[in-house]
Design a protein around this motif. Structure first.
Motif, mmCIF file in Angstrom:
data_model
loop_
_atom_site.group_PDB
_atom_site.id
_atom_site.type_symbol
_atom_site.label_atom_id
_atom_site.label_comp_id
_atom_site.label_asym_id
_atom_site.label_seq_id
_atom_site.Cartn_x
_atom_site.Cartn_y
_atom_site.Cartn_z
ATOM 1 N N ASP A 11 4.645 -2.733 -5.942
ATOM 2 C CA ASP A 11 5.800 -1.901 -6.293
ATOM 3 C C ASP A 11 5.447 -0.425 -6.419
ATOM 4 O OD1 ASP A 11 4.396 -1.909 -8.668
ATOM 5 O OD2 ASP A 11 5.982 -2.843 -9.862
ATOM 6 N N GLY A 12 4.172 -0.087 -6.310
ATOM 7 C CA GLY A 12 3.769 1.311 -6.317
ATOM 8 C C GLY A 12 3.548 1.852 -4.917
ATOM 9 N N ARG A 13 3.993 1.092 -3.883
ATOM 10 C CA ARG A 13 3.803 1.507 -2.501
ATOM 11 C C ARG A 13 5.138 1.797 -1.827
ATOM 12 N NH1 ARG A 13 -0.443 -2.230 0.662
ATOM 13 N NH2 ARG A 13 0.325 -0.787 2.273
ATOM 14 N N GLY B 220 1.160 9.677 1.240
ATOM 15 C CA GLY B 220 2.425 9.378 0.586
ATOM 16 C C GLY B 220 2.732 7.899 0.464
ATOM 17 N N GLU B 221 1.805 7.018 0.913
ATOM 18 C CA GLU B 221 2.053 5.568 0.828
ATOM 19 C C GLU B 221 2.113 5.110 -0.624
ATOM 20 O OE1 GLU B 221 2.464 1.464 1.592
ATOM 21 O OE2 GLU B 221 2.995 3.290 2.670
ATOM 22 N N ARG B 222 1.202 5.651 -1.458
ATOM 23 C CA ARG B 222 1.179 5.259 -2.864
ATOM 24 C C ARG B 222 2.032 6.221 -3.690
ATOM 25 N NH1 ARG B 222 -5.243 4.555 -2.567
ATOM 26 N NH2 ARG B 222 -4.804 5.493 -0.529
ATOM 27 N N LEU B 223 2.970 5.644 -4.435
ATOM 28 C CA LEU B 223 3.863 6.455 -5.247
ATOM 29 C C LEU B 223 3.086 7.153 -6.349
ATOM 30 C CD1 LEU B 223 6.886 3.994 -5.576
ATOM 31 C CD2 LEU B 223 6.439 5.700 -3.799
ATOM 32 N N VAL C 101 3.845 7.530 -9.429
ATOM 33 C CA VAL C 101 3.861 6.748 -10.666
ATOM 34 C C VAL C 101 4.093 5.282 -10.313
ATOM 35 C CG1 VAL C 101 4.980 6.379 -12.885
ATOM 36 C CG2 VAL C 101 4.752 8.708 -11.984
ATOM 37 N N ASP C 102 3.155 4.416 -10.709
ATOM 38 C CA ASP C 102 3.302 2.976 -10.480
ATOM 39 C C ASP C 102 4.336 2.435 -11.471
ATOM 40 O OD1 ASP C 102 3.066 0.251 -10.150
ATOM 41 O OD2 ASP C 102 0.899 0.306 -9.901
ATOM 42 N N PRO C 103 5.416 1.797 -11.002
ATOM 43 C CA PRO C 103 6.441 1.290 -11.928
ATOM 44 C C PRO C 103 5.916 0.274 -12.931
ATOM 45 C CG PRO C 103 7.242 1.285 -9.666
ATOM 46 C CD PRO C 103 5.780 1.586 -9.600
ATOM 47 N N THR C 104 4.830 -0.429 -12.571
ATOM 48 C CA THR C 104 4.250 -1.408 -13.488
ATOM 49 C C THR C 104 2.999 -0.813 -14.110
ATOM 50 O OG1 THR C 104 5.044 -3.195 -12.076
ATOM 51 C CG2 THR C 104 3.397 -3.763 -13.745
#
Length: 471
Positions: free
Chosen positions: A157-159, A232-235, A237-240
């Motif tokens: 979910d952070g991608r 830019g693949e990895r956000l 802020v990781d939502p988890t």
């Protein structure tokens, strides 16, 4: 006495209709009887594209309309009792056992929460898919899919790009991984009930399975690693949130024991032979099947009652995916009745060309043709009855098929399981995984968009399997 005689007269008048419903003569049917089934498939394929809001709120009504488009004309032509008998057979012999098993696996797997935030690198994702492929043959493609799809989505979910992860998950975990034992996929379980040895498929199609799963894992790793390296693949802020290693583990662990009970109940229903059975409008209901279904319902209820609410909340457990599968497959199981009957009619039926294509001029079966015929039909029809059609076309004797015609049985088994990945409706877990992914914000391909993935990736691999093992 007069009243008793009248009852027997009525029953005698009913028997031809019951016999018709129990064994519909497909050679006498027009291909137009397949229009409602085609309507269901086209609705699933097109309406989410052209009318997504309408489909989301009314897919159950659309499916019911197509079911009635088959059932009402059938009742008009063959009589209300024949229609009722066909409905009862589809409901009791096929649909309810199918939905009860799916609901049990969906509920129990949904009661297991894997704690901790894994980071979806290419290596981790490939490892999870490999574990899922291994589990699929022993806890079923549905059980393995429902257990792993949520933590896999959470890990990614952070991608930015996640669609390909779920597509390959459907290829590997929801389909190809279930090809080694009768517990993996319904077609193989039906073969087990017909007398095929439990470990026969493990012994005879493990090279094809290892090749298919291995190549798919390799392709996935290369594609996922490419995405992982893109800017830019990895956000940001990781939502988890991250969790320390000590926090990793399982909540709802007793559901693993319930998974074991599900496996035991399924095996019991295949191994236990009982002469005690009941008949309702031409449909036989055996005691082992009743015990299995009652046990599965009890397992489902036990999981719901004993799983802490927090586990379901953490898993974002909801009934939406199960409801979608249950409604769509209700229409499929009903409208497929004349299609399967026409296939069972063999060369005498409307689809005689398909059946004739699997046999050579010398009368011997052609394994490669059995692989493609059973596989392509399993992509759009229910793969369990499709397996039985070609099992019987090849002679239907398990001893012969496991011996002199082992190549033919291997082709039918591999085609029915592998090619369930070709479309969303090829295997029930496909739709369930798609629904769960979309519920968590993953942009999944449309029906035809998914087929672009499957045709581009899977069909060349199936061609290689044909050239290497089925010549």
């Amino acid at each position: 006495m007069k009243s008793l005689r009248a009852i027997w007269v009525i029953l005698g008048a009913w028997m031809p209709a019951l016999a018709l419903a129990a064994d519909l003569d497909g050679s006498r049917l027009s291909v137009l009887w397949g229009v409602p089934f085609a309507g269901v498939l086209l609705s699933v394929a097109l309406l989410p594209l052209v009318a997504p809001h309408f489909w989301h709120h009314h897919f159950g009504k659309v499916t019911a309309a197509w079911a009635l488009a088959f059932l009402l004309p059938f009742a008009w032509v063959f009589g209300p009792l024949a229609a009722a008998a066909g409905l009862v057979h589809a409901l009791l012999a096929e649909y309810l056992p199918f939905v009860i098993l799916l609901a049990a696996l969906f509920t129990v797997a949904g009661g297991i929460y894997i704690r901790g935030n894994l980071h979806g690198s290419a290596a981790l994702n490939t490892g999870l898919l490999a574990i899922g492929a291994l589990l699929a043959s022993f806890m079923g493609t549905t059980g393995a899919s429902m257990l792993l799809i949520r933590p896999l989505i959470r890990a990614n979910d952070g991608r930015k790009h996640v669609t390909h992860v779920v597509v390959f998950f459907i290829f590997i975990v929801s389909n190809a991984g279930g090809s080694l034992t009768p517990l993996g996929d319904p077609p193989l379980f039906l073969g087990f009930l017909k007398g095929v040895d439990f470990f026969w498929t493990l012994q005879h199609i493990w090279p094809e399975t290892l090749f298919l799963v291995g190549v798919l894992l390799g392709l996935f790793f290369l594609l996922d690693a490419w995405f992982w390296r893109q800017a830019g693949e990895r956000l940001a802020v990781d939502p988890t949130p991250d969790t320390p290693p000590a926090a990793f583990g399982f909540d709802g662990k007793f559901n693993f024991a319930l998974l074991g009970v599900i496996v035991a109940l399924v095996l019991m229903s295949g191994l236990w032979k009982s002469e005690l059975q009941w008949e309702l409008l031409g449909t036989s209901i055996g005691l082992p099947g009743l015990v299995r279904d009652a046990g599965l319902i009890m397992v489902t209820v036990a999981s719901l009652l004993l799983t802490p609410r927090q586990v379901h909340e953490d898993n974002q457990f909801g009934w939406g995916p199960m409801q979608e599968v249950a409604k769509l497959f209700a229409g499929i199981f009903l409208t497929i009745i004349p299609v399967i009957a026409m296939l069972k009619a063999g060369v005498q039926g409307p689809f005689g060309a398909i059946v004739a294509a699997v046999t050579g001029a010398d009368g011997q079966p052609i394994p490669a043709m059995y692989f493609w015929a059973s596989g392509l039909l399993s992509s759009f029809l229910d793969n369990a009855p499709t397996y039985l059609v070609f099992f019987n076309t090849a002679g239907g004797d398990p001893a012969t098929l496991m011996g002199a015609q082992a190549a033919t049985l291997a082709a039918i088994s591999a085609g029915s399981v592998f090619m369930g990945a070709n479309t969303y409706i090829g295997n029930a877990p496909n739709l369930m995984v798609k629904a769960i992914a979309e519920d968590r914000g993953v942009a999944m391909p449309s029906f035809f968009g998914y087929m672009l993935w499957s045709c581009g990736i899977l069909l060349p691999l199936f061609a290689l399997i044909t050239l290497i093992w089925l010549r």
